[in-house]
Scaffold this motif. Structure first.
Motif, PDB file in Angstrom:
ATOM      1  N   VAL B  56       0.847  -1.201   0.000  1.00  0.00           N
ATOM      2  CA  VAL B  56       0.000   0.000   0.000  1.00  0.00           C
ATOM      3  C   VAL B  56       0.875   1.240   0.000  1.00  0.00           C
ATOM      4  N   ASP B  57       1.878   1.257   0.877  1.00  0.00           N
ATOM      5  CA  ASP B  57       2.737   2.441   0.987  1.00  0.00           C
ATOM      6  C   ASP B  57       3.580   2.650  -0.271  1.00  0.00           C
ATOM      7  N   LEU B  58       4.059   1.571  -0.885  1.00  0.00           N
ATOM      8  CA  LEU B  58       4.824   1.711  -2.128  1.00  0.00           C
ATOM      9  C   LEU B  58       3.959   2.370  -3.198  1.00  0.00           C
ATOM     10  N   ARG B  59       2.734   1.893  -3.341  1.00  0.00           N
ATOM     11  CA  ARG B  59       1.849   2.463  -4.346  1.00  0.00           C
ATOM     12  C   ARG B  59       1.582   3.934  -4.053  1.00  0.00           C
ATOM     13  N   ARG B  60       1.319   4.261  -2.795  1.00  0.00           N
ATOM     14  CA  ARG B  60       1.045   5.662  -2.423  1.00  0.00           C
ATOM     15  C   ARG B  60       2.261   6.544  -2.671  1.00  0.00           C
ATOM     16  N   PHE B  61       3.430   6.030  -2.342  1.00  0.00           N
ATOM     17  CA  PHE B  61       4.633   6.831  -2.566  1.00  0.00           C
ATOM     18  C   PHE B  61       4.753   7.221  -4.034  1.00  0.00           C
ATOM     19  N   PHE B  62       4.556   6.263  -4.924  1.00  0.00           N
ATOM     20  CA  PHE B  62       4.734   6.553  -6.353  1.00  0.00           C
ATOM     21  C   PHE B  62       3.617   7.437  -6.896  1.00  0.00           C
ATOM     22  N   GLU B  63       2.424   7.380  -6.292  1.00  0.00           N
ATOM     23  CA  GLU B  63       1.356   8.314  -6.686  1.00  0.00           C
ATOM     24  C   GLU B  63       1.731   9.750  -6.338  1.00  0.00           C
ATOM     25  N   ALA B  89       2.658   6.887 -15.957  1.00  0.00           N
ATOM     26  CA  ALA B  89       2.994   5.457 -16.002  1.00  0.00           C
ATOM     27  C   ALA B  89       4.338   5.244 -16.695  1.00  0.00           C
ATOM     28  N   HIS B  90       4.587   5.979 -17.783  1.00  0.00           N
ATOM     29  CA  HIS B  90       5.885   5.847 -18.463  1.00  0.00           C
ATOM     30  C   HIS B  90       7.027   6.299 -17.539  1.00  0.00           C
ATOM     31  N   ILE B  91       6.792   7.364 -16.779  1.00  0.00           N
ATOM     32  CA  ILE B  91       7.849   7.856 -15.881  1.00  0.00           C
ATOM     33  C   ILE B  91       8.145   6.826 -14.794  1.00  0.00           C
ATOM     34  N   LYS B  92       7.099   6.251 -14.205  1.00  0.00           N
ATOM     35  CA  LYS B  92       7.318   5.213 -13.183  1.00  0.00           C
ATOM     36  C   LYS B  92       8.041   4.013 -13.798  1.00  0.00           C
TER      37      LYS B  92
ATOM     38  N   MET C  87      10.093   1.670   6.446  1.00  0.00           N
ATOM     39  CA  MET C  87       9.355   1.818   5.177  1.00  0.00           C
ATOM     40  C   MET C  87      10.139   2.682   4.183  1.00  0.00           C
ATOM     41  N   PRO C  88      10.774   3.793   4.621  1.00  0.00           N
ATOM     42  CA  PRO C  88      11.636   4.520   3.663  1.00  0.00           C
ATOM     43  C   PRO C  88      12.714   3.624   3.045  1.00  0.00           C
ATOM     44  N   ALA C  89      13.226   2.660   3.812  1.00  0.00           N
ATOM     45  CA  ALA C  89      14.223   1.730   3.270  1.00  0.00           C
ATOM     46  C   ALA C  89      13.615   0.866   2.164  1.00  0.00           C
ATOM     47  N   HIS C  90      12.379   0.398   2.369  1.00  0.00           N
ATOM     48  CA  HIS C  90      11.719  -0.398   1.321  1.00  0.00           C
ATOM     49  C   HIS C  90      11.514   0.440   0.053  1.00  0.00           C
ATOM     50  N   ILE C  91      11.147   1.704   0.245  1.00  0.00           N
ATOM     51  CA  ILE C  91      10.914   2.566  -0.931  1.00  0.00           C
ATOM     52  C   ILE C  91      12.221   2.777  -1.700  1.00  0.00           C
ATOM     53  N   LYS C  92      13.309   3.062  -0.977  1.00  0.00           N
ATOM     54  CA  LYS C  92      14.601   3.218  -1.660  1.00  0.00           C
ATOM     55  C   LYS C  92      15.002   1.918  -2.357  1.00  0.00           C
ATOM     56  N   ALA C  93      14.691   0.781  -1.736  1.00  0.00           N
ATOM     57  CA  ALA C  93      15.029  -0.508  -2.343  1.00  0.00           C
ATOM     58  C   ALA C  93      14.196  -0.787  -3.594  1.00  0.00           C
ATOM     59  N   ALA C  94      13.043  -0.124  -3.725  1.00  0.00           N
ATOM     60  CA  ALA C  94      12.241  -0.273  -4.952  1.00  0.00           C
ATOM     61  C   ALA C  94      12.839   0.555  -6.086  1.00  0.00           C
ATOM     62  N   VAL C  95      13.361   1.733  -5.733  1.00  0.00           N
ATOM     63  CA  VAL C  95      13.854   2.671  -6.745  1.00  0.00           C
ATOM     64  C   VAL C  95      15.263   2.313  -7.218  1.00  0.00           C
ATOM     65  N   LEU C  96      16.092   1.782  -6.334  1.00  0.00           N
ATOM     66  CA  LEU C  96      17.488   1.456  -6.672  1.00  0.00           C
ATOM     67  C   LEU C  96      17.609  -0.021  -7.023  1.00  0.00           C
ATOM     68  N   PRO C  97      18.684  -0.433  -7.743  1.00  0.00           N
ATOM     69  CA  PRO C  97      18.753  -1.802  -8.272  1.00  0.00           C
ATOM     70  C   PRO C  97      18.809  -2.895  -7.208  1.00  0.00           C
ATOM     71  N   VAL C  98      18.045  -3.961  -7.447  1.00  0.00           N
ATOM     72  CA  VAL C  98      18.137  -5.179  -6.637  1.00  0.00           C
ATOM     73  C   VAL C  98      19.082  -6.175  -7.311  1.00  0.00           C
ATOM     74  N   SER C  99      19.200  -6.107  -8.655  1.00  0.00           N
ATOM     75  CA  SER C  99      20.124  -6.992  -9.374  1.00  0.00           C
ATOM     76  C   SER C  99      20.932  -6.195 -10.385  1.00  0.00           C
ATOM     77  N   LEU C 100      22.161  -6.646 -10.625  1.00  0.00           N
ATOM     78  CA  LEU C 100      23.070  -6.023 -11.588  1.00  0.00           C
ATOM     79  C   LEU C 100      23.684  -7.109 -12.454  1.00  0.00           C
ATOM     80  N   GLN C 101      23.955  -6.776 -13.720  1.00  0.00           N
ATOM     81  CA  GLN C 101      24.669  -7.718 -14.600  1.00  0.00           C
ATOM     82  C   GLN C 101      25.859  -7.010 -15.203  1.00  0.00           C
TER      83      GLN C 101
END
Lengths: 138, 138, 138
Positions: B56-63, B89-92, C87-101
């Protein structure tokens, strides 16, 4: 099978190189393509290849998201010696992809019909950008 | 070894498909899994699979991070013909992953115990989303 | 060929482990390296390895971009039971890479001369972080 793509940039923005990659893979078989940009102030991006306005808006969004170093909102920056476009470029390069992987079938990338591959340049000055590529057969 | 996962979405949010991927890999050996979403208005995500509030929080953050096109803060958008949820949507999709790689050992993904795999839908309308998958043995 | 890198963190920030990865690959051949962080509150990053100020600014940018849960700007958060940094840590983990090649040639990663590999810790408390690694020969 490895190669390097060279992309000449003339300021910030998106530079398509889907066709160069497709040409390199053509005639090959099934596998996975890896692309990695060899710089810390440019990014890779898979994005819409249809309406050029999408690219304009993407560039504008990132200019607003990470303002230039001479913007008052960025007065907290410490790494400023290389110009007002340098540290914002590193930040954009952290948020956007440095590496991409694309499944390949019969020598063709399995991209969706609206997807193109771009180098996203974050610096003002012209640069010669290098993208390392590897194809792993399945 | 390649396949395609199909995920039916009913509006913006996270849709787990970890189990579908695990089932496809089970019985296999050691290698690397590649996933790539074949769209420019949806993303892939590895995130916490325990507390649904995280999603829920991830979705809200990106909104909040990328408001809808009819929000005054987004008056600078030019690509608006496809609706107020399209260019955001393209930006996300630029900021969040289009491709993921997961090492596999003995047919099992080496995910951490709290990690699940999600499609992150960014559009309002229902969509049928396709994720290309390839497994490369080591 | 698979392994796991362990990185001990002492609070939020970037922790370089390029040398550990280079040592593991050395003596090998051509292929592709996959790295995946096995956590949802830490990220992987390829970034400039020269001026340490870049790392300071990257950390500061993300503190401003995703403020702590006890900041009034984040009053809308619902997942708060695990502390204001969770929760801020989860948000940063969504925006920054979880995998690299990273393509590898002759046992050496094809990184650019300014690129280093980092674990980006998002939590306050010390953690033992694990990064899954796989090397696929070409």
């Amino acid at each position: 099978m490895q190669t390097e793509f060279e992309i000449s940039t003339r300021g910030a923005g998106l530079y398509a190189f889907t066709d160069d990659v497709a040409r390199w893979l053509s005639g090959g078989g099934d596998g996975v393509l890896t692309l990695m940009v060899r710089h810390t102030s440019a990014s890779l991006l898979i994005q819409e290849n249809a309406d050029p306005d999408v690219q304009v808006d993407l560039r504008r969004f990132f200019e607003r998201f990470v303002p230039r170093g001479d913007d008052p909102a960025m007065a907290w920056l410490t790494h400023v010696a290389e110009g007002p476009d340098d540290m914002p470029a590193h930040i954009k390069a952290a948020v956007l992809p440095v590496s991409l992987q694309i499944p390949v079938a019969g020598g063709r990338m399995r991209l969706g019909m609206w997807q193109g591959i771009y180098l996203f340049e974050h610096r003002d000055a012209p640069h010669q950008r290098r993208v390392a590529a590897a194809f792993s057969g399945l």
